[in-house]
Design a protein around this motif. Structure first.
Motif, PDB file in Angstrom:
ATOM      1  N   CYS A  53       3.500   7.241 -41.765  1.00 26.89           N
ATOM      2  CA  CYS A  53       3.630   8.322 -42.753  1.00 26.89           C
ATOM      3  C   CYS A  53       4.982   8.208 -43.452  1.00 26.89           C
ATOM      4  CB  CYS A  53       3.513   9.682 -42.056  1.00 26.89           C
ATOM      5  SG  CYS A  53       3.787  11.087 -43.154  1.00 26.89           S
ATOM      6  N   CYS A  75       7.038  11.856 -42.644  1.00 23.57           N
ATOM      7  CA  CYS A  75       7.616  12.186 -41.333  1.00 23.57           C
ATOM      8  C   CYS A  75       7.803  10.963 -40.434  1.00 23.57           C
ATOM      9  CB  CYS A  75       6.764  13.231 -40.620  1.00 23.57           C
ATOM     10  SG  CYS A  75       5.195  12.609 -39.992  1.00 23.57           S
ATOM     11  N   CYS A  99      -1.746  12.186 -42.625  1.00 21.68           N
ATOM     12  CA  CYS A  99      -0.952  12.163 -41.397  1.00 21.68           C
ATOM     13  C   CYS A  99      -1.425  13.263 -40.457  1.00 21.68           C
ATOM     14  CB  CYS A  99       0.520  12.374 -41.751  1.00 21.68           C
ATOM     15  SG  CYS A  99       1.595  12.543 -40.318  1.00 21.68           S
ATOM     16  N   CYS A 142       1.883  15.977 -40.272  1.00 24.40           N
ATOM     17  CA  CYS A 142       2.341  16.786 -41.416  1.00 24.40           C
ATOM     18  C   CYS A 142       1.289  16.887 -42.515  1.00 24.40           C
ATOM     19  CB  CYS A 142       3.646  16.217 -41.966  1.00 24.40           C
ATOM     20  SG  CYS A 142       3.453  14.670 -42.881  1.00 24.40           S
TER      21      CYS A 142
HETATM   22 ZN   LIG Z   1       3.570  12.778 -41.512  1.00 26.83          ZN
END
Ligand SMILES: [Zn+2]
Length: 113
Positions: free
Chosen positions: A12, A15, A26, A29
């Motif tokens: 990702c 994050c 993701c 997040c």
């Molecule tokens: Zn993420």
């Protein structure tokens, strides 16, 4: 199994979570900017099993066949084909992509010294 390639998994951009299997977003997040990147290929062997039966003719000729579960240092838990001596739970292993007998991407693992 042949054609070993470095371990690349989905990461990702927001994050930095490494996830496997690949998803649309993701799992932490819900960010949608994911890209495949090289990640640490080492991990800890969590469990393993020895298969004595298969419906696939290719595997039937190669039984017994060992499959392992590995927690990668990068985060995800993966299932992989095993090569080498009998695995030991807790040992450090290396994981990489290879092509199976029909050219599909599969994960393989082996002991790492
Ligand atoms: Zn993420």
């Amino acid at each position: 199994m042949n054609d070993a390639r470095p371990l690349e998994l989905q990461v990702c951009r927001h994050c930095a979570r490494v996830q496997y299997p690949a998803r649309e977003v993701c799992r932490d997040c819900l960010g949608g900017e994911l890209e495949r990147q090289a990640v640490d290929s080492a991990g800890e062997l969590l469990s393993w099993c020895r298969l004595h039966a298969s419906l696939e003719p290719w595997f039937q000729q190669r039984l017994p066949w060992i499959v392992v579960s590995v927690r990668l240092h990068a985060g995800p838990v993966v299932l992989a084909h095993w090569s080498g001596d009998e695995p030991v739970i807790g040992q450090t292993v290396g994981v990489q992509w290879t092509s199976d007998h029909e050219g599909r991407d599969v994960l393989t693992a082996q002991a790492r010294g």
